[in-house]
Design a protein around this motif. Structure first.
Motif, PDB file in Angstrom:
ATOM      1  N   LEU A 159       0.845  -1.189   0.000  1.00 32.55           N
ATOM      2  CA  LEU A 159       0.000   0.000   0.000  1.00 32.55           C
ATOM      3  C   LEU A 159       0.885   1.244   0.000  1.00 32.55           C
ATOM      4  O   LEU A 159       1.911   1.285   0.685  1.00 32.55           O
ATOM      5  N   PRO A 160       0.497   2.274  -0.775  1.00 29.57           N
ATOM      6  CA  PRO A 160       1.252   3.527  -0.755  1.00 29.57           C
ATOM      7  C   PRO A 160       0.941   4.327   0.511  1.00 29.57           C
ATOM      8  O   PRO A 160      -0.189   4.310   1.001  1.00 29.57           O
ATOM      9  N   ILE A 161       1.951   5.006   1.027  1.00 27.45           N
ATOM     10  CA  ILE A 161       1.779   5.926   2.160  1.00 27.45           C
ATOM     11  C   ILE A 161       1.765   7.338   1.597  1.00 27.45           C
ATOM     12  O   ILE A 161       2.735   7.764   0.946  1.00 27.45           O
ATOM     13  N   VAL A 162       0.679   8.064   1.817  1.00 25.05           N
ATOM     14  CA  VAL A 162       0.504   9.386   1.218  1.00 25.05           C
ATOM     15  C   VAL A 162      -0.031  10.349   2.275  1.00 25.05           C
ATOM     16  O   VAL A 162      -1.051  10.075   2.908  1.00 25.05           O
ATOM     17  N   ASN A 163       0.660  11.461   2.476  1.00 24.52           N
ATOM     18  CA  ASN A 163       0.153  12.550   3.302  1.00 24.52           C
ATOM     19  C   ASN A 163      -0.229  13.694   2.382  1.00 24.52           C
ATOM     20  O   ASN A 163       0.633  14.261   1.697  1.00 24.52           O
ATOM     21  N   GLU A 164      -1.523  14.006   2.352  1.00 25.24           N
ATOM     22  CA  GLU A 164      -2.075  14.952   1.381  1.00 25.24           C
ATOM     23  C   GLU A 164      -1.745  14.416  -0.014  1.00 25.24           C
ATOM     24  O   GLU A 164      -2.214  13.341  -0.368  1.00 25.24           O
ATOM     25  N   ASP A 165      -0.928  15.114  -0.799  1.00 19.97           N
ATOM     26  CA  ASP A 165      -0.584  14.596  -2.130  1.00 19.97           C
ATOM     27  C   ASP A 165       0.847  14.085  -2.198  1.00 19.97           C
ATOM     28  O   ASP A 165       1.321  13.696  -3.277  1.00 19.97           O
ATOM     29  N   GLN A 166       1.533  14.051  -1.072  1.00 18.91           N
ATOM     30  CA  GLN A 166       2.939  13.669  -1.071  1.00 18.91           C
ATOM     31  C   GLN A 166       3.097  12.159  -0.870  1.00 18.91           C
ATOM     32  O   GLN A 166       2.679  11.599   0.146  1.00 18.91           O
ATOM     33  N   PHE A 167       3.722  11.525  -1.841  1.00 20.23           N
ATOM     34  CA  PHE A 167       3.998  10.091  -1.757  1.00 20.23           C
ATOM     35  C   PHE A 167       5.255   9.879  -0.918  1.00 20.23           C
ATOM     36  O   PHE A 167       6.326  10.397  -1.228  1.00 20.23           O
ATOM     37  N   LEU A 168       5.126   9.092   0.153  1.00 18.04           N
ATOM     38  CA  LEU A 168       6.235   8.894   1.090  1.00 18.04           C
ATOM     39  C   LEU A 168       6.900   7.534   0.967  1.00 18.04           C
ATOM     40  O   LEU A 168       8.036   7.363   1.409  1.00 18.04           O
ATOM     41  N   GLY A 169       6.215   6.589   0.389  1.00 25.40           N
ATOM     42  CA  GLY A 169       6.805   5.260   0.256  1.00 25.40           C
ATOM     43  C   GLY A 169       5.742   4.201   0.108  1.00 25.40           C
ATOM     44  O   GLY A 169       4.544   4.463   0.193  1.00 25.40           O
ATOM     45  N   LEU A 170       6.211   2.984  -0.105  1.00 24.46           N
ATOM     46  CA  LEU A 170       5.310   1.856  -0.283  1.00 24.46           C
ATOM     47  C   LEU A 170       5.517   0.889   0.872  1.00 24.46           C
ATOM     48  O   LEU A 170       6.625   0.386   1.080  1.00 24.46           O
TER      49      LEU A 170
ATOM     50  N   ASN B 160       3.760  14.425  -7.142  1.00 21.94           N
ATOM     51  CA  ASN B 160       2.509  14.348  -6.398  1.00 21.94           C
ATOM     52  C   ASN B 160       1.815  13.021  -6.710  1.00 21.94           C
ATOM     53  O   ASN B 160       1.820  12.555  -7.851  1.00 21.94           O
ATOM     54  N   TYR B 161       1.201  12.435  -5.703  1.00 23.45           N
ATOM     55  CA  TYR B 161       0.530  11.148  -5.858  1.00 23.45           C
ATOM     56  C   TYR B 161      -0.777  11.314  -6.631  1.00 23.45           C
ATOM     57  O   TYR B 161      -1.617  12.150  -6.293  1.00 23.45           O
ATOM     58  N   LEU B 162      -0.946  10.511  -7.696  1.00 19.60           N
ATOM     59  CA  LEU B 162      -2.147  10.574  -8.524  1.00 19.60           C
ATOM     60  C   LEU B 162      -3.053   9.362  -8.340  1.00 19.60           C
ATOM     61  O   LEU B 162      -4.243   9.415  -8.640  1.00 19.60           O
ATOM     62  N   GLY B 163      -2.510   8.279  -7.867  1.00 16.99           N
ATOM     63  CA  GLY B 163      -3.277   7.050  -7.706  1.00 16.99           C
ATOM     64  C   GLY B 163      -2.355   5.853  -7.834  1.00 16.99           C
ATOM     65  O   GLY B 163      -1.132   5.992  -7.882  1.00 16.99           O
ATOM     66  N   LEU B 164      -2.951   4.689  -7.893  1.00 22.51           N
ATOM     67  CA  LEU B 164      -2.137   3.483  -8.003  1.00 22.51           C
ATOM     68  C   LEU B 164      -2.673   2.554  -9.087  1.00 22.51           C
ATOM     69  O   LEU B 164      -3.842   2.619  -9.478  1.00 22.51           O
ATOM     70  N   ILE B 165      -1.782   1.690  -9.559  1.00 26.33           N
ATOM     71  CA  ILE B 165      -2.139   0.633 -10.496  1.00 26.33           C
ATOM     72  C   ILE B 165      -2.100  -0.671  -9.722  1.00 26.33           C
ATOM     73  O   ILE B 165      -1.104  -0.983  -9.069  1.00 26.33           O
ATOM     74  N   SER B 166      -3.181  -1.424  -9.769  1.00 23.25           N
ATOM     75  CA  SER B 166      -3.209  -2.713  -9.080  1.00 23.25           C
ATOM     76  C   SER B 166      -2.854  -3.828 -10.057  1.00 23.25           C
ATOM     77  O   SER B 166      -2.954  -3.669 -11.276  1.00 23.25           O
ATOM     78  N   ILE B 167      -2.443  -4.952  -9.504  1.00 20.36           N
ATOM     79  CA  ILE B 167      -2.108  -6.090 -10.356  1.00 20.36           C
ATOM     80  C   ILE B 167      -3.344  -6.563 -11.120  1.00 20.36           C
ATOM     81  O   ILE B 167      -3.246  -7.058 -12.238  1.00 20.36           O
ATOM     82  N   ASN B 168      -4.534  -6.366 -10.535  1.00 16.76           N
ATOM     83  CA  ASN B 168      -5.770  -6.752 -11.220  1.00 16.76           C
ATOM     84  C   ASN B 168      -6.034  -5.889 -12.449  1.00 16.76           C
ATOM     85  O   ASN B 168      -6.472  -6.387 -13.493  1.00 16.76           O
ATOM     86  N   SER B 169      -5.791  -4.577 -12.326  1.00 15.97           N
ATOM     87  CA  SER B 169      -6.002  -3.703 -13.482  1.00 15.97           C
ATOM     88  C   SER B 169      -4.992  -4.014 -14.581  1.00 15.97           C
ATOM     89  O   SER B 169      -5.299  -3.909 -15.772  1.00 15.97           O
ATOM     90  N   LEU B 170      -3.780  -4.411 -14.186  1.00 15.32           N
ATOM     91  CA  LEU B 170      -2.770  -4.787 -15.172  1.00 15.32           C
ATOM     92  C   LEU B 170      -3.173  -6.080 -15.874  1.00 15.32           C
ATOM     93  O   LEU B 170      -3.013  -6.220 -17.088  1.00 15.32           O
ATOM     94  N   THR B 171      -3.735  -7.011 -15.114  1.00 14.29           N
ATOM     95  CA  THR B 171      -4.222  -8.262 -15.702  1.00 14.29           C
ATOM     96  C   THR B 171      -5.362  -7.986 -16.678  1.00 14.29           C
ATOM     97  O   THR B 171      -5.437  -8.591 -17.762  1.00 14.29           O
ATOM     98  N   GLY B 172      -6.257  -7.064 -16.296  1.00 15.21           N
ATOM     99  CA  GLY B 172      -7.351  -6.696 -17.191  1.00 15.21           C
ATOM    100  C   GLY B 172      -6.850  -6.082 -18.483  1.00 15.21           C
ATOM    101  O   GLY B 172      -7.403  -6.331 -19.567  1.00 15.21           O
ATOM    102  N   TYR B 173      -5.789  -5.273 -18.376  1.00 14.72           N
ATOM    103  CA  TYR B 173      -5.201  -4.677 -19.571  1.00 14.72           C
ATOM    104  C   TYR B 173      -4.670  -5.766 -20.505  1.00 14.72           C
ATOM    105  O   TYR B 173      -4.876  -5.716 -21.727  1.00 14.72           O
ATOM    106  N   PHE B 174      -3.994  -6.760 -19.943  1.00 15.71           N
ATOM    107  CA  PHE B 174      -3.463  -7.842 -20.760  1.00 15.71           C
ATOM    108  C   PHE B 174      -4.577  -8.640 -21.418  1.00 15.71           C
ATOM    109  O   PHE B 174      -4.436  -9.106 -22.557  1.00 15.71           O
TER     110      PHE B 174
END
Length: 220
Positions: free
Chosen positions: A35-46, A103-117
């Motif tokens: 899970l990403p760690i985000v404070n406001e729009d700042q991405f701090l790590g995974l 700035n953090y915009l969102g995340l890509i999940s492994i499921n969405s990547l599978t759907g793309y394939f």
């Protein structure tokens, strides 16, 4: 396709003030290990599932943890191949997407990547699959497409697999019809090596036999 087009908004990030219990609950809910760690729009790590193994107090805040991963992410305009590479290299279940200012915009999940394939390879559409083994010097997708189109069919998707220390490669073609017997016979006539076929009404041996019978007839 770029990274921003694969972003899924259904999985919210966590903050440094959230507890380990909240992280665990969210990972279980969405069946992910990161899970990403985000404070406001700042991405701090995974944060990874592995970061929680030694923790016994689930009321501890996320900000007090040491993270094992070195902030893996992709920028919004990076190609999907970069996304796949990072997923593979880091063995991730989610991947943060940032803008040019980090700035953090969102995340890509492994499921969405599978759907793309699934869409990329046209798996949801019925049809036949042909696997050809060819020399990399004779890799003409245009000629393969001509053979397929000569039987009023189309290639829905294709991909190439190479092998280390070899001049041979595999080309996999997904065709928009299940009866590909005539197409197989044409590939054989042009001396292509058909390594495998799937989801069609005939088989390679029958196609080869029909082709040999036709040649014998024409030679009479």
């Amino acid at each position: 396709m770029t990274a921003i087009e694969l972003v899924a908004d259904v999985i919210p990030p966590v903050t440094t003030s959230d507890t380990i219990q909240k992280v665990v609950d969210r990972m279980v809910e969405f069946r992910i290990r990161h899970l990403p760690i985000v404070n406001e729009d700042q991405f701090l790590g995974l944060i990874s599932e592995d970061d929680l193994i030694e923790e016994t107090d689930y009321e501890t805040n996320v900000g007090a943890l040491s993270l094992s991963l070195v902030n893996p992410y992709v920028l919004e305009d990076q190609h999907v191949y970069d996304v796949i590479r990072v997923f593979y290299e880091r063995k991730l279940t989610v991947l943060p997407v940032l803008d040019a200012k980090n700035n953090y915009l969102g995340l890509i999940s492994i499921n969405s990547l599978t759907g793309y394939f699934a869409k990329l390879t046209a798996v949801e559409q019925p049809g036949g699959i042909i696997v050809l083994e060819i020399d990399n010097k004779n890799n003409s997708l245009a000629h393969m497409a001509q053979i397929v189109e000569s039987d009023n069919a189309q290639i829905l998707s294709s991909y190439v697999s190479t092998f280390p220390d070899s001049t041979r490669m595999e080309v996999t073609l997904k065709i928009n019809k299940q009866d590909i017997s005539t197409i197989l016979a044409t590939f054989l006539r042009y001396e292509y090596v058909i390594k495998a076929t799937y989801n069609h009404s005939g088989d390679i041996n029958n196609s080869k036999e029909r082709y040999d019978s036709l040649m014998n007839y024409l030679n009479l």
